[in-house]
Design a protein around this motif. Sequence first.
Motif, PDB file in Angstrom:
ATOM      1  N   ARG A 187       0.740  -1.637  -0.029  1.00  0.00           N
ATOM      2  CA  ARG A 187      -0.113   0.279   0.138  1.00  0.00           C
ATOM      3  C   ARG A 187       1.065   1.170   0.494  1.00  0.00           C
ATOM      4  N   GLN A 188       0.445   2.328  -0.593  1.00  0.00           N
ATOM      5  CA  GLN A 188       0.609   3.793  -0.773  1.00  0.00           C
ATOM      6  C   GLN A 188      -0.316   4.703   0.053  1.00  0.00           C
ATOM      7  N   ALA A 189      -0.016   5.497   0.708  1.00  0.00           N
ATOM      8  CA  ALA A 189      -0.582   6.334   1.532  1.00  0.00           C
ATOM      9  C   ALA A 189      -0.644   7.429   0.386  1.00  0.00           C
ATOM     10  N   PRO A 190      -1.153   7.987   1.060  1.00  0.00           N
ATOM     11  CA  PRO A 190      -1.209   9.875  -0.159  1.00  0.00           C
ATOM     12  C   PRO A 190      -0.531  10.441  -0.009  1.00  0.00           C
ATOM     13  N   GLY A 191       1.305  10.616  -0.771  1.00  0.00           N
ATOM     14  CA  GLY A 191       1.718  11.590  -1.185  1.00  0.00           C
ATOM     15  C   GLY A 191       3.393  10.478  -0.430  1.00  0.00           C
ATOM     16  N   LYS A 192       2.812   9.367   0.361  1.00  0.00           N
ATOM     17  CA  LYS A 192       4.188   8.747   1.206  1.00  0.00           C
ATOM     18  C   LYS A 192       4.487   7.846   0.217  1.00  0.00           C
ATOM     19  N   GLY A 193       5.662   7.049   0.657  1.00  0.00           N
ATOM     20  CA  GLY A 193       6.817   5.038  -0.288  1.00  0.00           C
ATOM     21  C   GLY A 193       5.071   4.275   0.306  1.00  0.00           C
ATOM     22  N   LEU A 194       5.982   3.216  -0.115  1.00  0.00           N
ATOM     23  CA  LEU A 194       5.703   1.881  -0.308  1.00  0.00           C
ATOM     24  C   LEU A 194       5.843   1.126   1.116  1.00  0.00           C
ATOM     25  N   GLU A 195       4.552   0.678   1.292  1.00  0.00           N
ATOM     26  CA  GLU A 195       4.736  -0.239   2.662  1.00  0.00           C
ATOM     27  C   GLU A 195       4.402  -1.664   2.170  1.00  0.00           C
ATOM     28  N   TRP A 196       5.137  -2.899   2.423  1.00  0.00           N
ATOM     29  CA  TRP A 196       4.119  -3.665   2.173  1.00  0.00           C
ATOM     30  C   TRP A 196       4.081  -4.129   4.051  1.00  0.00           C
ATOM     31  N   VAL A 197       2.338  -4.708   2.749  1.00  0.00           N
ATOM     32  CA  VAL A 197       1.103  -5.494   3.598  1.00  0.00           C
ATOM     33  C   VAL A 197       1.444  -6.910   4.388  1.00  0.00           C
ATOM     34  N   ALA A 198       1.223  -7.607   3.925  1.00  0.00           N
ATOM     35  CA  ALA A 198       0.584  -8.778   3.130  1.00  0.00           C
ATOM     36  C   ALA A 198       0.881  -9.985   2.247  1.00  0.00           C
ATOM     37  N   ASN A 199       1.126 -11.127   2.662  1.00  0.00           N
ATOM     38  CA  ASN A 199       1.696 -12.083   1.293  1.00  0.00           C
ATOM     39  C   ASN A 199       0.903 -13.082   1.419  1.00  0.00           C
ATOM     40  N   ILE A 200       1.170 -13.812   0.905  1.00  0.00           N
ATOM     41  CA  ILE A 200       0.620 -15.809   1.008  1.00  0.00           C
ATOM     42  C   ILE A 200       1.507 -16.352   0.261  1.00  0.00           C
ATOM     43  N   LYS A 201       1.750 -17.502   0.244  1.00  0.00           N
ATOM     44  CA  LYS A 201       2.375 -18.369   0.045  1.00  0.00           C
ATOM     45  C   LYS A 201       1.484 -19.242  -1.039  1.00  0.00           C
ATOM     46  N   GLN A 202       1.943 -19.914  -1.956  1.00  0.00           N
ATOM     47  CA  GLN A 202       1.328 -20.186  -3.312  1.00  0.00           C
ATOM     48  C   GLN A 202      -0.105 -21.074  -3.220  1.00  0.00           C
ATOM     49  N   ASP A 203      -0.053 -21.839  -1.477  1.00  0.00           N
ATOM     50  CA  ASP A 203      -1.186 -22.667  -1.376  1.00  0.00           C
ATOM     51  C   ASP A 203      -2.341 -22.688  -0.260  1.00  0.00           C
ATOM     52  N   GLY A 204      -1.213 -21.556   0.256  1.00  0.00           N
ATOM     53  CA  GLY A 204      -1.810 -20.433   1.034  1.00  0.00           C
ATOM     54  C   GLY A 204      -1.261 -21.547   2.502  1.00  0.00           C
ATOM     55  N   SER A 205      -0.667 -21.833   2.597  1.00  0.00           N
ATOM     56  CA  SER A 205      -0.427 -22.388   4.217  1.00  0.00           C
ATOM     57  C   SER A 205       0.672 -21.295   4.882  1.00  0.00           C
ATOM     58  N   GLU A 206       0.636 -20.340   4.628  1.00  0.00           N
ATOM     59  CA  GLU A 206       1.648 -19.779   5.129  1.00  0.00           C
ATOM     60  C   GLU A 206       1.149 -18.221   4.527  1.00  0.00           C
ATOM     61  N   LYS A 207       0.993 -17.208   5.419  1.00  0.00           N
ATOM     62  CA  LYS A 207       1.040 -15.823   5.694  1.00  0.00           C
ATOM     63  C   LYS A 207       1.416 -15.516   6.457  1.00  0.00           C
ATOM     64  N   TYR A 208       1.968 -13.666   6.254  1.00  0.00           N
ATOM     65  CA  TYR A 208       2.966 -12.653   6.821  1.00  0.00           C
ATOM     66  C   TYR A 208       1.833 -11.417   6.433  1.00  0.00           C
ATOM     67  N   PHE A 209       2.322 -10.821   7.615  1.00  0.00           N
ATOM     68  CA  PHE A 209       1.701  -9.468   7.592  1.00  0.00           C
ATOM     69  C   PHE A 209       1.951  -8.214   8.411  1.00  0.00           C
ATOM     70  N   VAL A 210       2.164  -6.701   8.018  1.00  0.00           N
ATOM     71  CA  VAL A 210       2.964  -5.400   8.875  1.00  0.00           C
ATOM     72  C   VAL A 210       2.776  -6.010  10.418  1.00  0.00           C
ATOM     73  N   ASP A 211       3.006  -6.021  10.982  1.00  0.00           N
ATOM     74  CA  ASP A 211       2.174  -6.010  12.234  1.00  0.00           C
ATOM     75  C   ASP A 211       1.191  -4.895  12.310  1.00  0.00           C
ATOM     76  N   SER A 212       1.023  -3.150  11.457  1.00  0.00           N
ATOM     77  CA  SER A 212       0.263  -2.459  11.420  1.00  0.00           C
ATOM     78  C   SER A 212      -1.320  -3.236  11.200  1.00  0.00           C
ATOM     79  N   VAL A 213      -1.308  -4.551  10.412  1.00  0.00           N
ATOM     80  CA  VAL A 213      -2.421  -5.154  10.662  1.00  0.00           C
ATOM     81  C   VAL A 213      -2.974  -6.230  11.036  1.00  0.00           C
ATOM     82  N   LYS A 214      -2.138  -6.350  11.511  1.00  0.00           N
ATOM     83  CA  LYS A 214      -2.254  -8.118  11.847  1.00  0.00           C
ATOM     84  C   LYS A 214      -3.332  -8.026  12.989  1.00  0.00           C
ATOM     85  N   GLY A 215      -4.056  -8.947  12.929  1.00  0.00           N
ATOM     86  CA  GLY A 215      -5.608  -8.530  13.712  1.00  0.00           C
ATOM     87  C   GLY A 215      -6.641  -8.511  13.241  1.00  0.00           C
TER      88      GLY A 215
END
Lengths: 118, 107
Positions: free
Chosen positions: A38-66
């Motif tokens: 994601r990219q807030a208006p006028g700001k830089g890039l922030e990775w938010v979340a990733n998911i593995k090919q089969d969905g078995s692994e997922k990762y999130f930035v701390d600010s969106v966890k939960g």
Amino acid sequence: EVQLVESGGGLVQPGGSLRLSCAASGFTFSGYWMTWVRQAPGKGLEWVANIKQDGSEKYFVDSVKGRFTISRDNAKNSLYLQMDSLRVEDTAVYYCARKPNGWPFDYWGRGTLVTVSS
Amino acid sequence: EIVMTQSPATLSVSPGERATLSCRASQSVSSNLAWYQQKPGQAPRLLIFGASTRATGIPARFSGSGSGTEFTLTISGLQSEDFAVYYCQQYNKWPLTFGGGTKVEIE
């Protein structure tokens, strides 16, 4: 040709929910990790979340966890981001991107704007 | 979390000249460093991965160097379409993190 097309953005009140979608084409979707950035208006890039090919692994930035959930449907070549308990600071353009193993993000969609405001 | 720091924040360069952008990591990322270009209203585009390998279709005037914690993106003979914001990103360790960006503007 690789194509990623996001949809589902819009205006939502604080505390609300939104579900983003990303339609993939031009490659074997099930063979790749997929990402939301994601990219807030006028700001830089922030990775938010990733998911593995089969969905078995997922990762999130701390600010969106939960609050955010990432999922995919390989039969539909689609990636999703369920965003709950939205905050004003979640306002951003959300990009879907492809991530080959051991590589950075090599293809990006054009993004969809999420605005959280009362 | 690995913090990526880019400098300068803004670089003013004349067309045809060389631009040198820096990126520093708070800890070693080996060669797992990428550079992206972003123009207004567009998605980022991958330029460089593995610190020095150009992505498909990227002109030879773009070159990357470095390893560990110090990296450089050089644009030789700047063309009008090169004026944009450039981001570095480490993909060595979760969470994947970006630098704050360097805006290359026309002098």
